[in-house]
Design an enzyme around this catalytic site. Structure first.
Site, PDB file in Angstrom:
ATOM      1  CB  CYS A   1     -18.731   4.718-113.774  1.00 58.53           C
ATOM      2  SG  CYS A   1     -19.283   3.006-113.600  1.00 58.53           S
TER       3      CYS A   1
ATOM      4  CB  CYS B   1      -9.502 -12.571-108.012  1.00 59.98           C
ATOM      5  SG  CYS B   1      -7.966 -12.198-107.192  1.00 59.98           S
TER       6      CYS B   1
ATOM      7  CB  CYS C   1     -17.450   0.800-110.853  1.00 65.86           C
ATOM      8  SG  CYS C   1     -16.097   1.239-111.966  1.00 65.86           S
TER       9      CYS C   1
ATOM     10  CB  CYS D   1     -17.213  -1.566-114.431  1.00 68.21           C
ATOM     11  SG  CYS D   1     -18.688  -0.529-114.298  1.00 68.21           S
TER      12      CYS D   1
ATOM     13  CB  CYS E   1     -16.984   2.926-116.804  1.00 75.59           C
ATOM     14  SG  CYS E   1     -16.068   2.109-115.466  1.00 75.59           S
TER      15      CYS E   1
END
Length: 152
Positions: free
Chosen positions: A59, A128, A56, A104, A107
């Site tokens: 984070c 996607c 991510c 995510c 976060c």
């Protein structure tokens, strides 16, 4: 950061001001305001590494292995599975459609959407993902098992 991906990840909580200081304007719009980059323009759209993984951008939580990435032709990076517990879903009814948003789990950063039963891979999932939502890590893989998000 060490993430035990077989258990729930520690939550990452920041103010909008903290996110704005950390992310570019485009990254903030996509990760925090659920925006979308224009199809075919993302850094990782036509990028197919043989090893490594994607984290991510917000984070640093591990999300996808390089092996999970495939060419769907949709204009955004596509993955068929994620590290178990790394991605969460919510129903998204914006833009007059009903889609399944992927975020995510650590976060709550917006990654994109997951589409099912298209037949691209054995998992029957296509994540996607906006390139601006992730960052590629060249070496190694974090410990963890990959699984389809809709079945795991």
């Amino acid at each position: 950061f060490f993430f035990d991906l077989s258990h729930r990840m520690a939550k990452v909580v920041k103010t909008d001001a903290e996110w704005r200081a950390q992310l570019s304007p485009e990254e903030f719009n996509i990760l925090r305001k659920k925006g979308t980059e224009r199809g075919g323009t993302g850094e990782y759209n036509k990028f197919y590494p043989t090893e490594g993984y994607f984290v991510c951008k917000g984070c640093g939580a591990p999300l996808y292995s390089a092996a999970a990435k495939f060419d769907s032709g949709c204009g955004w990076p596509a993955f068929d599975k994620c590290y178990k517990g790394a991605v969460k879903t919510e129903i998204d009814t914006s833009h007059g459609m009903r889609r399944i948003e992927i975020m995510c789990a650590a976060c709550d950063g917006h990654l994109g959407h997951v589409f099912e039963n298209e037949g691209f891979t054995k998992t029957m999932e296509r994540h996607c993902v906006n390139s601006a939502s992730v960052k590629f890590v060249k070496s190694g893989n974090p410990p963890g098992v990959e699984a389809p998000v809709m079945q795991g």
